[in-house]
Design a protein around this motif. Structure first.
Motif, PDB file in Angstrom:
ATOM      1  N   SER A   1       0.803  -1.222   0.000  1.00 38.90           N
ATOM      2  CA  SER A   1       0.000   0.000   0.000  1.00 38.90           C
ATOM      3  C   SER A   1       0.835   1.271   0.000  1.00 38.90           C
ATOM      4  N   GLY A   2       2.092   1.185   0.437  1.00 38.65           N
ATOM      5  CA  GLY A   2       2.904   2.382   0.587  1.00 38.65           C
ATOM      6  C   GLY A   2       2.652   3.122   1.888  1.00 38.65           C
ATOM      7  N   ASP A   3       1.766   2.610   2.747  1.00 42.98           N
ATOM      8  CA  ASP A   3       1.534   3.229   4.053  1.00 42.98           C
ATOM      9  C   ASP A   3       2.825   3.219   4.871  1.00 42.98           C
ATOM     10  N   VAL A   4       2.982   4.210   5.737  1.00 39.68           N
ATOM     11  CA  VAL A   4       4.179   4.283   6.567  1.00 39.68           C
ATOM     12  C   VAL A   4       3.805   4.373   8.039  1.00 39.68           C
ATOM     13  N   LEU A   5       4.769   4.019   8.875  1.00 37.94           N
ATOM     14  CA  LEU A   5       4.612   4.099  10.317  1.00 37.94           C
ATOM     15  C   LEU A   5       5.922   4.619  10.890  1.00 37.94           C
ATOM     16  N   VAL A   6       5.852   5.710  11.643  1.00 35.09           N
ATOM     17  CA  VAL A   6       7.032   6.330  12.243  1.00 35.09           C
ATOM     18  C   VAL A   6       7.165   5.844  13.676  1.00 35.09           C
TER      19      VAL A   6
ATOM     20  N   VAL B   1      -3.181  14.273 -14.694  1.00 30.34           N
ATOM     21  CA  VAL B   1      -3.357  12.890 -14.271  1.00 30.34           C
ATOM     22  C   VAL B   1      -3.360  12.032 -15.528  1.00 30.34           C
ATOM     23  N   ARG B   2      -2.373  11.142 -15.663  1.00 30.80           N
ATOM     24  CA  ARG B   2      -2.311  10.269 -16.831  1.00 30.80           C
ATOM     25  C   ARG B   2      -3.387   9.193 -16.721  1.00 30.80           C
ATOM     26  N   LEU B   3      -4.136   8.987 -17.810  1.00 27.46           N
ATOM     27  CA  LEU B   3      -5.304   8.114 -17.808  1.00 27.46           C
ATOM     28  C   LEU B   3      -4.992   6.780 -18.466  1.00 27.46           C
ATOM     29  N   GLY B   4      -4.026   6.068 -17.905  1.00 34.81           N
ATOM     30  CA  GLY B   4      -3.727   4.730 -18.380  1.00 34.81           C
ATOM     31  C   GLY B   4      -4.734   3.732 -17.841  1.00 34.81           C
ATOM     32  N   PRO B   5      -4.685   2.486 -18.309  1.00 39.75           N
ATOM     33  CA  PRO B   5      -5.606   1.455 -17.801  1.00 39.75           C
ATOM     34  C   PRO B   5      -5.534   1.336 -16.290  1.00 39.75           C
ATOM     35  N   GLN B   6      -6.699   1.340 -15.644  1.00 38.49           N
ATOM     36  CA  GLN B   6      -6.844   1.194 -14.194  1.00 38.49           C
ATOM     37  C   GLN B   6      -6.330   2.399 -13.411  1.00 38.49           C
ATOM     38  N   SER B   7      -6.050   3.510 -14.090  1.00 41.18           N
ATOM     39  CA  SER B   7      -5.697   4.730 -13.361  1.00 41.18           C
ATOM     40  C   SER B   7      -6.875   5.176 -12.511  1.00 41.18           C
ATOM     41  N   ARG B   8      -6.564   5.819 -11.398  1.00 44.79           N
ATOM     42  CA  ARG B   8      -7.615   6.242 -10.479  1.00 44.79           C
ATOM     43  C   ARG B   8      -7.432   7.691 -10.061  1.00 44.79           C
ATOM     44  N   MET B   9      -8.541   8.303  -9.692  1.00 39.46           N
ATOM     45  CA  MET B   9      -8.534   9.590  -9.022  1.00 39.46           C
ATOM     46  C   MET B   9      -9.114   9.388  -7.631  1.00 39.46           C
ATOM     47  N   TYR B  10      -8.619  10.206  -6.708  1.00 36.45           N
ATOM     48  CA  TYR B  10      -9.026  10.063  -5.311  1.00 36.45           C
ATOM     49  C   TYR B  10      -9.602  11.391  -4.809  1.00 36.45           C
TER      50      TYR B  10
ATOM     51  N   ILE C   1     -13.947   6.707 -18.344  1.00 39.32           N
ATOM     52  CA  ILE C   1     -13.710   7.064 -16.945  1.00 39.32           C
ATOM     53  C   ILE C   1     -15.009   6.860 -16.188  1.00 39.32           C
ATOM     54  N   THR C   2     -14.958   6.025 -15.153  1.00 35.87           N
ATOM     55  CA  THR C   2     -16.139   5.618 -14.402  1.00 35.87           C
ATOM     56  C   THR C   2     -16.257   6.431 -13.124  1.00 35.87           C
ATOM     57  N   ASN C   3     -17.468   6.886 -12.856  1.00 32.13           N
ATOM     58  CA  ASN C   3     -17.754   7.680 -11.663  1.00 32.13           C
ATOM     59  C   ASN C   3     -17.865   6.750 -10.461  1.00 32.13           C
ATOM     60  N   ARG C   4     -16.874   6.780  -9.569  1.00 35.74           N
ATOM     61  CA  ARG C   4     -16.886   5.961  -8.359  1.00 35.74           C
ATOM     62  C   ARG C   4     -17.282   6.776  -7.128  1.00 35.74           C
ATOM     63  N   SER C   5     -17.685   8.015  -7.347  1.00 39.51           N
ATOM     64  CA  SER C   5     -18.075   8.871  -6.225  1.00 39.51           C
ATOM     65  C   SER C   5     -19.568   8.718  -5.949  1.00 39.51           C
TER      66      SER C   5
ATOM     67  N   GLY D   1      -7.650   5.334  -0.275  1.00 42.05           N
ATOM     68  CA  GLY D   1      -8.806   4.466  -0.158  1.00 42.05           C
ATOM     69  C   GLY D   1     -10.069   5.142  -0.660  1.00 42.05           C
ATOM     70  N   ALA D   2     -10.013   6.458  -0.851  1.00 44.60           N
ATOM     71  CA  ALA D   2     -11.190   7.238  -1.250  1.00 44.60           C
ATOM     72  C   ALA D   2     -11.187   7.438  -2.759  1.00 44.60           C
ATOM     73  N   VAL D   3     -11.551   6.401  -3.511  1.00 45.58           N
ATOM     74  CA  VAL D   3     -11.549   6.458  -4.969  1.00 45.58           C
ATOM     75  C   VAL D   3     -12.786   7.204  -5.454  1.00 45.58           C
ATOM     76  N   VAL D   4     -12.598   8.184  -6.343  1.00 47.38           N
ATOM     77  CA  VAL D   4     -13.735   8.925  -6.904  1.00 47.38           C
ATOM     78  C   VAL D   4     -13.890   8.685  -8.401  1.00 47.38           C
ATOM     79  N   ALA D   5     -12.852   8.181  -9.058  1.00 49.04           N
ATOM     80  CA  ALA D   5     -12.941   7.929 -10.504  1.00 49.04           C
ATOM     81  C   ALA D   5     -11.920   6.855 -10.872  1.00 49.04           C
TER      82      ALA D   5
END
Length: 450
Positions: free
Chosen positions: A159-164, A363-372, A404-408, A386-390
């Motif tokens: 996920s790329g999440d971090v913990l300090v 925002v590059r619109l390649g396959p499976q690209s997402r907007m948040y 581009i699919t509306n996920r909002s 985790g908050a996908v809008v498109a």
């Protein structure tokens, strides 16, 4: 005692009077040992200081950090001080949450641990972004970490999440603490022990930049040819390399410390694959910033550049590898196979109102690209992936045709190049064509460009 200063089954007590029972020891470090303990609210981690380090100043620092009431899920923040219930064991420790197993230390990444095989360029950039945002939040509270290094950051390779971790040496800006930093990460003025130089937020910015360079380049920014010439890397040599004569490996005006390709091929390859916007920030912080702390790159600058880098990652059509690209730059060659990338369409996005307007971003619109959700905000406090809008999706019956699919939860308005206008309800898709304009609501709007 068994396996350390504390014994399994030993009972300790928090400042609030709650009893906790020691389980097993996790490990030890330079300041103390860390144990799992049982509490009535579940398992916690306990850091217990070595007796010589459990002094009044360390306790004062802990009390200040606990008392500030700050909570952030990216930090294993001190929660309460713990002492021996019977008073027979001198010293003290503190409770914090247990680090989840999905988080791995950065040295495991650098030694190519198989457990981190899922790591991709995208997750590395996400980890860098989350790291910047975490320290940005800390600095905004007026707290300096003082010892940013690769041993204090853990990340999730998926996920790329971090913990300090090891936050017990952080202090409010201007206060003193016993820890000045780790030399490889310390600002040059601290390495040299310049008169009046103290660890703080400005020196944190240098340490943060070193950490980012290591994360993205798998190499230290000051260790090129000059480091390879050192026969004995003793304290004197290290002070020269990091303090009295530090030279960035890609300093445009000083080539003495360039990486040696035969000995340091990784940094050469990764630097060439890095977008110019990130190269420029590293050059600034490791040239001007080495001499003048006020010229160091701020967290907000790193944040914007890393966010744009994430938005413009593209897959190579020949080998499928992820490539970082410049948002509005030309198509580069794939870092892996050398094939010239075929850049997908981009969404030119602006957000805000007439009075507070963001600068356009791509925002590059390649396959499976997402907007948040953060894409639709002028200045989101935090990137939430985790908050996908498109999402870019492929037509179920016509391969190679994308929309581009509306996920909002909101209705969009779409304006085609011919001037026709229609709504895009949640869950619906609009075909990607050059000139398509989208209004997402709240002042966020975009146009599709080749």
């Amino acid at each position: 005692m068994v396996n350390g200063m504390l014994a399994p089954g030993q009972t300790l007590v928090t400042e609030e009077g709650e009893k906790v029972k020691v389980a097993e020891m996790f490990g030890s470090g330079g300041q103390g040992e860390v144990y799992r303990v049982r509490t009535r609210k579940g398992d916690r981690a306990l850091k217990w200081y070595y007796p010589q380090l459990a002094d009044g100043r360390q306790r004062q620092i802990l009390e200040g950090l606990i008392g500030c009431g700050w909570r952030d899920d990216r930090f294993l923040w001190p929660q309460t001080i713990v002492v021996d219930v019977d008073g027979r064991l001198p010293g003290f420790g503190y409770l914090m949450d247990v680090r989840p197993a999905r988080f791995h230390d950065l040295p495991a990444l650098f030694r190519r641990d198989p457990a981190l095989a899922a790591t991709t360029p995208r997750t590395l950039v996400m980890a860098a972004l989350h790291t910047v945002e975490a320290y940005r939040a800390m600095h905004a509270k007026g707290i300096a970490y003082r010892d940013i290094n690769w041993g204090n950051i853990f990340f999730d390779p998926r996920s790329g999440d971090v913990l300090v971790c090891d936050n017990d040496n952080a202090v409010f800006e201007g206060e003193t603490a016993g820890v000045a930093g780790t030399m490889e990460f310390m600002a040059p003025e601290l390495v040299r022990a310049d008169r009046g130089a103290q660890p703080g937020i400005q020196s944190d910015l240098h340490s943060l930049a070193v950490l980012l360079f290591l994360l993205l380049m798998n190499h230290h920014p000051l260790e090129g040819a000059l480091a390879l010439q050192i026969r004995c890397m003793d304290e004197r040599a290290r002070k020269k390399l990091y303090g009295t004569d530090p030279v960035f490996v890609y300093d445009p005006n000083d080539v003495r410390n360039r990486p040696v390709p035969a000995e340091q091929p990784t940094v050469v390859a990764t630097w060439n694959a890095l977008p110019p916007m990130l190269q420029e920030l590293f050059v600034q912080t490791f040239t001007h910033g080495l001499k003048n702390p006020n010229r160091r790159v701020r967290e907000s600058q790193w944040r914007d550049a890393l966010s744009e880098a994430l938005d413009t990652i593209c897959l190579c059509g020949a080998c499928g590898r992820q490539n970082l690209t410049e948002p509005d730059g030309p198509a580069p060659d794939c870092w892996s196979c050398g094939t010239r990338l075929a850049l997908p369409p981009r969404l030119k996005l602006t957000t805000g109102t007439a009075t507070v307007r963001s600068r356009p971003r791509s925002v590059r619109l390649g396959p499976q690209s997402r907007m948040y959700a953060h894409h639709l905000s002028v200045d989101a406090e935090r990137h939430d992936f985790g908050a996908v809008v498109a999402e870019v999706t492929e037509h179920p019956k016509q391969r190679g045709r994308f929309g581009i699919t509306n996920r909002s939860q909101n209705r969009w308005m779409a304006r085609q190049a011919d001037g026709s206008v229609h709504d895009v309800e949640p869950g619906r898709t609009v075909a990607l064509r050059p000139g398509l304009q989208l209004e997402f609501g709240g002042g966020a709007e975009a146009v599709v460009q080749d």
